[in-house]
Scaffold this active site. Sequence first.
Site, PDB file in Angstrom:
ATOM      1  N   ASP A  61      50.095  26.062   9.856  1.00  0.00           N
ATOM      2  CA  ASP A  61      50.866  26.417  11.050  1.00  0.00           C
ATOM      3  C   ASP A  61      52.237  25.774  10.912  1.00  0.00           C
ATOM      4  O   ASP A  61      52.348  24.583  10.587  1.00  0.00           O
ATOM      5  CB  ASP A  61      50.185  25.914  12.320  1.00  0.00           C
ATOM      6  CG  ASP A  61      49.003  26.775  12.736  1.00  0.00           C
ATOM      7  OD1 ASP A  61      48.678  27.721  12.004  1.00  0.00           O
ATOM      8  OD2 ASP A  61      48.405  26.487  13.793  1.00  0.00           O
ATOM      9  N   HIS A 109      52.668  33.712  14.580  1.00  0.00           N
ATOM     10  CA  HIS A 109      52.288  32.559  15.406  1.00  0.00           C
ATOM     11  C   HIS A 109      53.072  32.555  16.723  1.00  0.00           C
ATOM     12  O   HIS A 109      53.240  31.500  17.328  1.00  0.00           O
ATOM     13  CB  HIS A 109      52.540  31.272  14.619  1.00  0.00           C
ATOM     14  CG  HIS A 109      51.774  30.087  15.092  1.00  0.00           C
ATOM     15  ND1 HIS A 109      50.473  30.150  15.539  1.00  0.00           N
ATOM     16  CD2 HIS A 109      52.132  28.769  15.180  1.00  0.00           C
ATOM     17  CE1 HIS A 109      50.061  28.936  15.871  1.00  0.00           C
ATOM     18  NE2 HIS A 109      51.050  28.090  15.678  1.00  0.00           N
ATOM     19  N   HIS A 136      49.201  21.463   8.723  1.00  0.00           N
ATOM     20  CA  HIS A 136      50.539  21.665   9.271  1.00  0.00           C
ATOM     21  C   HIS A 136      51.589  21.314   8.223  1.00  0.00           C
ATOM     22  O   HIS A 136      51.463  20.304   7.521  1.00  0.00           O
ATOM     23  CB  HIS A 136      50.732  20.823  10.540  1.00  0.00           C
ATOM     24  CG  HIS A 136      49.997  21.358  11.717  1.00  0.00           C
ATOM     25  ND1 HIS A 136      48.652  21.097  11.927  1.00  0.00           N
ATOM     26  CD2 HIS A 136      50.384  22.175  12.738  1.00  0.00           C
ATOM     27  CE1 HIS A 136      48.256  21.719  13.039  1.00  0.00           C
ATOM     28  NE2 HIS A 136      49.284  22.369  13.536  1.00  0.00           N
TER      29      HIS A 136
END
Length: 263
Positions: free
Chosen positions: A80, A131, A230
């Site tokens: 992400d 996202h 991440h």
Amino acid sequence: MQNILEVIFLNKLKKAALLSICGIAILFANTVAFAGESWGVYFPKDGGRPEANATAEHLAQFDAFYTGNENDKVLYVTFDAGYENGFTAPILDVLKKHEVPAAFFLVGTYIRDEPELVKRMVAEGHIVANHTMKHPDMSKIADFDAFAKELALVEDVYRDLIGEEIPKFYRPPGGTYSETNLKHAQQLGYKTIFWSTAYKDWEINNQPSHEEAFSKLMPRTTPGSVILLHNVSKTNAEIMDDLIIRYKDLGYRFETLNHLVGS
């Protein structure tokens, strides 16, 4: 004996109380019906299959996924990315070295602000996925048009940069979602991708040690795991080479999200 005025007054009080109770019940029912959920998984035992707040079978009806085939030693690496912290390029270097495909769930502002990194992701065979534009709590968006707009804004910036349509994979920011969201994403042709393995890696001023990272990730990885990392994590950049080697030594291979969803 009560006079007629007292009877009328008491009846009105009873009626008001009943309406109040009904109103509370209706409000509670609506809250339950439209409340969002926060995606989460837990592990009954180390090395065991994760359990989540929705089963794979239940999610499948909405084209949503969080894990793959438990009989196939395959892993799906996903990141992400909300902003750049200097570690995405080193992560890409390691993925390229080991020929590991990944999926990067990018907010629209990242695509706009980091065009060269996004181009590199695509050029090196990674999936760039949706996202949302600005990382809102999507579970609070029940209106279809508002939901669609949040994803369409990302589609626009991706198309302007890459000249192609964005792959139809979507991850709700923070994992907050509702079944209404899942249905909306499905209507728009998206596969919703949650995760089955993750750890607390996103606090840039409180990064876990290498040992802490491995102690969280390795016991929680099982065949079919969708791994969430991440890109802002210094630790992730530093352990990525060793992490991939450890997984490969255990007999795992890496596949794309197309493999996960069977397309």
